[in-house]
Design an enzyme around this catalytic site. Sequence first.
Site, PDB file in Angstrom:
ATOM      1  N   PRO A  46      47.540  85.954  36.451  1.00 29.14           N
ATOM      2  CA  PRO A  46      48.480  85.085  37.169  1.00 29.14           C
ATOM      3  C   PRO A  46      48.708  83.778  36.413  1.00 29.14           C
ATOM      4  O   PRO A  46      47.754  83.116  36.002  1.00 29.14           O
ATOM      5  CB  PRO A  46      47.770  84.841  38.503  1.00 29.14           C
ATOM      6  N   GLU A  47      49.969  83.444  36.189  1.00 28.58           N
ATOM      7  CA  GLU A  47      50.310  82.203  35.505  1.00 28.58           C
ATOM      8  C   GLU A  47      50.863  81.212  36.533  1.00 28.58           C
ATOM      9  O   GLU A  47      50.777  81.447  37.737  1.00 28.58           O
ATOM     10  CB  GLU A  47      51.285  82.501  34.370  1.00 28.58           C
ATOM     11  N   LYS A  52      46.783  76.087  36.729  1.00 30.52           N
ATOM     12  CA  LYS A  52      46.629  77.375  37.399  1.00 30.52           C
ATOM     13  C   LYS A  52      45.538  77.343  38.461  1.00 30.52           C
ATOM     14  O   LYS A  52      45.081  78.393  38.920  1.00 30.52           O
ATOM     15  CB  LYS A  52      46.329  78.464  36.367  1.00 30.52           C
ATOM     16  N   ARG A 111      38.743  92.380  38.881  1.00 32.84           N
ATOM     17  CA  ARG A 111      38.025  92.171  37.621  1.00 32.84           C
ATOM     18  C   ARG A 111      36.973  91.065  37.709  1.00 32.84           C
ATOM     19  O   ARG A 111      36.256  90.818  36.754  1.00 32.84           O
ATOM     20  CB  ARG A 111      39.030  91.887  36.499  1.00 32.84           C
ATOM     21  N   HIS A 119      36.814  95.236  46.361  1.00 36.90           N
ATOM     22  CA  HIS A 119      37.425  94.159  45.581  1.00 36.90           C
ATOM     23  C   HIS A 119      37.698  92.906  46.417  1.00 36.90           C
ATOM     24  O   HIS A 119      38.147  91.897  45.879  1.00 36.90           O
ATOM     25  CB  HIS A 119      38.726  94.635  44.941  1.00 36.90           C
ATOM     26  N   ARG A 135      47.272  87.004  21.159  1.00 37.38           N
ATOM     27  CA  ARG A 135      48.118  87.350  22.301  1.00 37.38           C
ATOM     28  C   ARG A 135      49.357  88.083  21.818  1.00 37.38           C
ATOM     29  O   ARG A 135      49.907  87.778  20.750  1.00 37.38           O
ATOM     30  CB  ARG A 135      48.548  86.092  23.071  1.00 37.38           C
TER      31      ARG A 135
END
Length: 275
Positions: free
Chosen positions: A2-3, A58, A114, A95, A265
């Site tokens: 997520p940005e 963020k 994750r 999760h 990247r």
Amino acid sequence: MPELPEVETTLRGIAPHIEGKTVEAVVLRQLKLRWQINPDLGEILSGRQVLSCGRRAKYLIVRFQTGILLIHLGMSGSLRIFTPSDGRIGRSDRHDHVDIVFSDGTVMRYRDPRKFGAILWYEGIEEHHPLLEKLGPEPLSEAFCTDYLYVRLKAQKRAVKLALMDNAVVVGVGNIYANESLFRAGISPHRPANRLKKKECALLVETVKAVLRRAIETGGSTLRDFVDSDGKSGYFQQEYTVYGRHNQPCPQCGGLVVKETLGQRGTFYCPNCQK
């Protein structure tokens, strides 16, 4: 990961549901995220009222009278809101790591497949938190302007894309939005940052702001795990011009979009349109 647009979308989704409400309990199913959650978080937050919610880079910030809860979504995290009328409140899976339960029955649930996110309690001055104090300006603020960017880049020989993704230069411009902004500005991601002319810096500031605003309007990008507070996916990925479009036609010239690795990247650009 997520940005900024995804984090801003999350903020706008959770704030109306939790601001002004009092925490009744915290359910901790998993303590080991990027940094371990304080096992006493439930005791700390119980009885405290949420004053406001915000975002810095963020990081999501939930503010209380004498402290803040700093939340980072990591690579795959999301926050969901469940209300008393929602029959799914009691349904959690492996999760779903943290539930913050409010006195009116509202639940804010942190999900992170994750486990690379973070939920941190801090009682010092917000701006002095070690994760916040050295951050650059917000990209949608007036502080991120042509003069600022031109001066910052003049001292940097590295590739402009790497500079744009440096949180000390400007926060929240992650890989997706750096690729998209540079394409729309016609600037090669490989250009040395100190070679940009002032008018190019002006165009880059303009495109960064435009891309981020549009991404927020469309609920961000959902490539794998991201959903908003209602569980809905974003759809800015439908408007990508170069990101994820390796060997596909450039929307401007028809040439093929190239993918290379820059700073470890994936970097997507059009060699014809970006110089």
